[in-house]
Scaffold this motif. Structure first.
Motif, mmCIF file in Angstrom:
data_model
loop_
_atom_site.group_PDB
_atom_site.id
_atom_site.type_symbol
_atom_site.label_atom_id
_atom_site.label_comp_id
_atom_site.label_asym_id
_atom_site.label_seq_id
_atom_site.Cartn_x
_atom_site.Cartn_y
_atom_site.Cartn_z
ATOM 1 N N VAL A 84 0.831 -1.187 0.000
ATOM 2 C CA VAL A 84 0.000 0.000 0.000
ATOM 3 C C VAL A 84 0.868 1.241 0.000
ATOM 4 C CG1 VAL A 84 -1.790 1.240 1.255
ATOM 5 C CG2 VAL A 84 -1.778 -1.247 1.255
ATOM 6 N N GLY A 85 0.581 2.183 -0.903
ATOM 7 C CA GLY A 85 1.351 3.419 -0.980
ATOM 8 C C GLY A 85 0.974 4.378 0.125
ATOM 9 N N SER A 86 1.668 5.471 0.204
ATOM 10 C CA SER A 86 1.414 6.479 1.225
ATOM 11 C C SER A 86 1.192 7.839 0.581
ATOM 12 C CB SER A 86 2.577 6.524 2.215
ATOM 13 O OG SER A 86 2.276 7.366 3.296
ATOM 14 N N TRP A 87 0.351 7.867 -0.458
ATOM 15 C CA TRP A 87 0.084 9.133 -1.141
ATOM 16 C C TRP A 87 -0.570 10.129 -0.204
ATOM 17 C CZ3 TRP A 87 -4.951 10.577 -1.127
ATOM 18 C CH2 TRP A 87 -5.905 9.577 -0.929
ATOM 19 N N LEU A 88 -1.352 9.641 0.773
ATOM 20 C CA LEU A 88 -2.044 10.544 1.677
ATOM 21 C C LEU A 88 -1.069 11.264 2.583
ATOM 22 C CD1 LEU A 88 -4.614 11.650 2.942
ATOM 23 C CD2 LEU A 88 -4.700 9.614 4.380
ATOM 24 N N ALA A 89 -0.093 10.539 3.138
ATOM 25 C CA ALA A 89 0.872 11.171 4.031
ATOM 26 C C ALA A 89 1.705 12.207 3.306
ATOM 27 C CB ALA A 89 1.781 10.114 4.651
ATOM 28 N N ALA A 90 1.901 12.033 2.010
ATOM 29 C CA ALA A 90 2.685 13.002 1.250
ATOM 30 C C ALA A 90 2.031 14.383 1.269
ATOM 31 C CB ALA A 90 2.861 12.530 -0.187
ATOM 32 N N CYS A 91 0.720 14.426 1.418
ATOM 33 C CA CYS A 91 0.026 15.708 1.483
ATOM 34 C C CYS A 91 0.376 16.470 2.751
ATOM 35 C CB CYS A 91 -1.492 15.487 1.418
ATOM 36 S SG CYS A 91 -2.059 14.708 -0.103
ATOM 37 N N LEU A 92 0.885 15.759 3.772
ATOM 38 C CA LEU A 92 1.238 16.391 5.037
ATOM 39 C C LEU A 92 2.724 16.650 5.167
ATOM 40 C CD1 LEU A 92 -0.933 14.237 7.459
ATOM 41 C CD2 LEU A 92 -1.330 16.608 6.832
ATOM 42 N N SER A 93 3.482 16.282 4.181
ATOM 43 C CA SER A 93 4.924 16.244 4.330
ATOM 44 C C SER A 93 5.607 17.220 3.397
ATOM 45 C CB SER A 93 5.426 14.833 4.041
ATOM 46 O OG SER A 93 5.278 14.571 2.669
ATOM 47 N N ALA A 94 6.927 17.056 3.308
ATOM 48 C CA ALA A 94 7.721 17.869 2.392
ATOM 49 C C ALA A 94 7.858 17.214 1.039
ATOM 50 C CB ALA A 94 9.100 18.108 2.984
ATOM 51 N N ALA A 95 7.078 16.164 0.751
ATOM 52 C CA ALA A 95 7.131 15.503 -0.553
ATOM 53 C C ALA A 95 6.632 16.457 -1.625
ATOM 54 C CB ALA A 95 6.272 14.239 -0.533
ATOM 55 N N TRP A 127 12.575 13.739 4.045
ATOM 56 C CA TRP A 127 13.675 14.695 3.947
ATOM 57 C C TRP A 127 14.099 14.771 2.484
ATOM 58 C CZ3 TRP A 127 14.128 9.679 5.108
ATOM 59 C CH2 TRP A 127 15.169 8.943 4.534
ATOM 60 N N GLY A 128 14.173 15.985 1.986
ATOM 61 C CA GLY A 128 14.490 16.161 0.581
ATOM 62 C C GLY A 128 13.497 15.398 -0.283
ATOM 63 N N ALA A 129 14.027 14.547 -1.165
ATOM 64 C CA ALA A 129 13.187 13.748 -2.060
ATOM 65 C C ALA A 129 12.997 12.327 -1.546
ATOM 66 C CB ALA A 129 13.797 13.721 -3.456
ATOM 67 N N TRP A 130 13.193 12.102 -0.237
ATOM 68 C CA TRP A 130 13.146 10.759 0.327
ATOM 69 C C TRP A 130 12.064 10.638 1.391
ATOM 70 C CZ3 TRP A 130 16.157 6.779 -1.483
ATOM 71 C CH2 TRP A 130 17.213 7.147 -2.331
ATOM 72 N N ARG A 131 11.573 9.412 1.535
ATOM 73 C CA ARG A 131 10.615 9.064 2.593
ATOM 74 C C ARG A 131 10.993 7.704 3.165
ATOM 75 N NH1 ARG A 131 6.377 5.331 2.151
ATOM 76 N NH2 ARG A 131 4.877 5.440 3.867
ATOM 77 N N MET A 132 10.984 7.602 4.504
ATOM 78 C CA MET A 132 11.186 6.317 5.174
ATOM 79 C C MET A 132 10.044 6.114 6.169
ATOM 80 S SD MET A 132 14.460 4.912 7.367
ATOM 81 C CE MET A 132 15.457 4.736 5.880
ATOM 82 N N ALA A 133 9.545 4.875 6.276
ATOM 83 C CA ALA A 133 8.392 4.615 7.134
ATOM 84 C C ALA A 133 8.514 3.258 7.815
ATOM 85 C CB ALA A 133 7.098 4.669 6.322
ATOM 86 N N HIS A 159 11.829 7.119 -3.002
ATOM 87 C CA HIS A 159 12.559 8.250 -3.574
ATOM 88 C C HIS A 159 11.669 8.907 -4.621
ATOM 89 C CE1 HIS A 159 15.687 10.802 -5.119
ATOM 90 N NE2 HIS A 159 15.548 10.294 -6.329
ATOM 91 N N TYR A 160 11.396 10.207 -4.452
ATOM 92 C CA TYR A 160 10.584 10.967 -5.387
ATOM 93 C C TYR A 160 11.490 11.618 -6.431
ATOM 94 C CZ TYR A 160 6.970 10.475 -1.822
ATOM 95 O OH TYR A 160 6.073 9.968 -0.925
ATOM 96 N N TYR A 161 11.048 11.622 -7.677
ATOM 97 C CA TYR A 161 11.819 12.262 -8.734
ATOM 98 C C TYR A 161 10.852 12.887 -9.729
ATOM 99 C CZ TYR A 161 10.756 8.087 -11.538
ATOM 100 O OH TYR A 161 10.120 7.078 -12.203
ATOM 101 N N GLY A 162 11.359 13.829 -10.519
ATOM 102 C CA GLY A 162 10.466 14.534 -11.416
ATOM 103 C C GLY A 162 9.443 15.317 -10.613
ATOM 104 N N GLU A 163 8.264 15.517 -11.185
ATOM 105 C CA GLU A 163 7.225 16.270 -10.485
ATOM 106 C C GLU A 163 6.435 15.391 -9.526
ATOM 107 O OE1 GLU A 163 3.303 19.074 -11.420
ATOM 108 O OE2 GLU A 163 4.570 18.344 -13.062
#
Length: 260
Positions: free
Chosen positions: A14-25, A157-163, A186-190
């Protein structure tokens, strides 16, 4: 047989797209965005078991600061049997730092999927890029019931997420299996992302005559979402799961996602 699987709530698939809305992603566009995805999953199962497969049609729509709605229609094949079901959920912002996420699902005349489930998840943005979460899930099968508590912590942090997620389940007629899950993204691009998932825990199954079988489960997967066009993306996943001496599964999933 109804499966009371530790990985049902461990989050390794399961992805964590929801948490990204609360983060620096990376942030999504400010206007309302709707996304639809069709996907196919296939799992090769050893020890003489029939292979598994699944098809899903997923959708979600939302924008920053407003409720995000999402749902799915699904069809799965296990043990040479087919089940169909639906899922529906929402992500409700509670101020700037909190999100409440209710979700429900149901299957039609199920042989292995649950009759229905209900999940309530709460996420909070903490300090230093951390996001905390807790969720309660009740899953009802014809001949078993599972209640699960999940506690999670993430850091961006930056373009990274750990959970990390801890899952404690109460299986009716059995015990209280515990599962652990870790993720690195690891997030990349947009809006593209690639990541790893790993899970370790215990699975307890209640068969029709009331007998309980216990096995240790370990899982690993690599997955990603690549936007090759502003409106089109490919979702992919490769994974493996070992269920003690019962069987091993090796799976792949491919999905095509459209945004408008």
């Amino acid at each position: 047989m109804r499966r009371c699987c530790f990985c049902q709530g461990c989050g390794w698939l399961v992805g964590s797209w929801l948490a990204a809305c609360l983060s620096a992603a990376p942030a999504f566009a400010e206007e309302r965005r709707t996304e639809v995805e069709i996907s196919q999953r296939y799992e090769w199962v050893d020890s003489g078991f029939a292979d598994w497969q699944a098809q899903r049609l997923d959708w979600q729509t939302g924008q920053p600061g407003a409720i995000t709605w999402y749902g799915a229609a699904l069809r799965e094949r296990r043990y040479a049997l087919w089940d169909q079901g639906v899922e529906l959920g929402a992500a409700v912002p509670l101020g700037d730092d909190w999100v409440l996420q209710p979700e429900v699902g149901s299957a039609f005349s199920p042989d292995f999927l649950p009759d229905w489930y209900a999940d309530l998840r709460l996420q909070s943005r903490l300090t230093a890029g951390f996001v905390g979460s807790t969720s309660l899930r009740h899953t009802e099968y014809v001949d078993s019931r599972v209640d699960r508590l999940a506690l999670g912590i993430e850091r961006y942090w930056g373009a990274w997420r750990m959970a990390y997620t801890l899952n404690v389940s109460d299986v009716q007629g059995a015990g209280t299996p515990v599962g652990h899950a870790v993720a690195l993204d690891h997030y990349y691009g947009e809006r593209s992302v690639v990541g790893l998932r790993a899970g370790l825990g215990r699975e307890e199954e209640v068969v029709r005559d009331g007998e309980v079988t216990v096995s240790s489960v370990a899982a690993f997967a690599v997955r990603g979402r690549h936007w090759f066009h502003p409106e089109w993306a490919i979702n992919w996943e490769l994974g493996a799961l070992s269920q003690g001496d019962i069987h091993d599964r090796y799976g792949m999933q491919l999905g095509l996602r459209h945004a408008f």
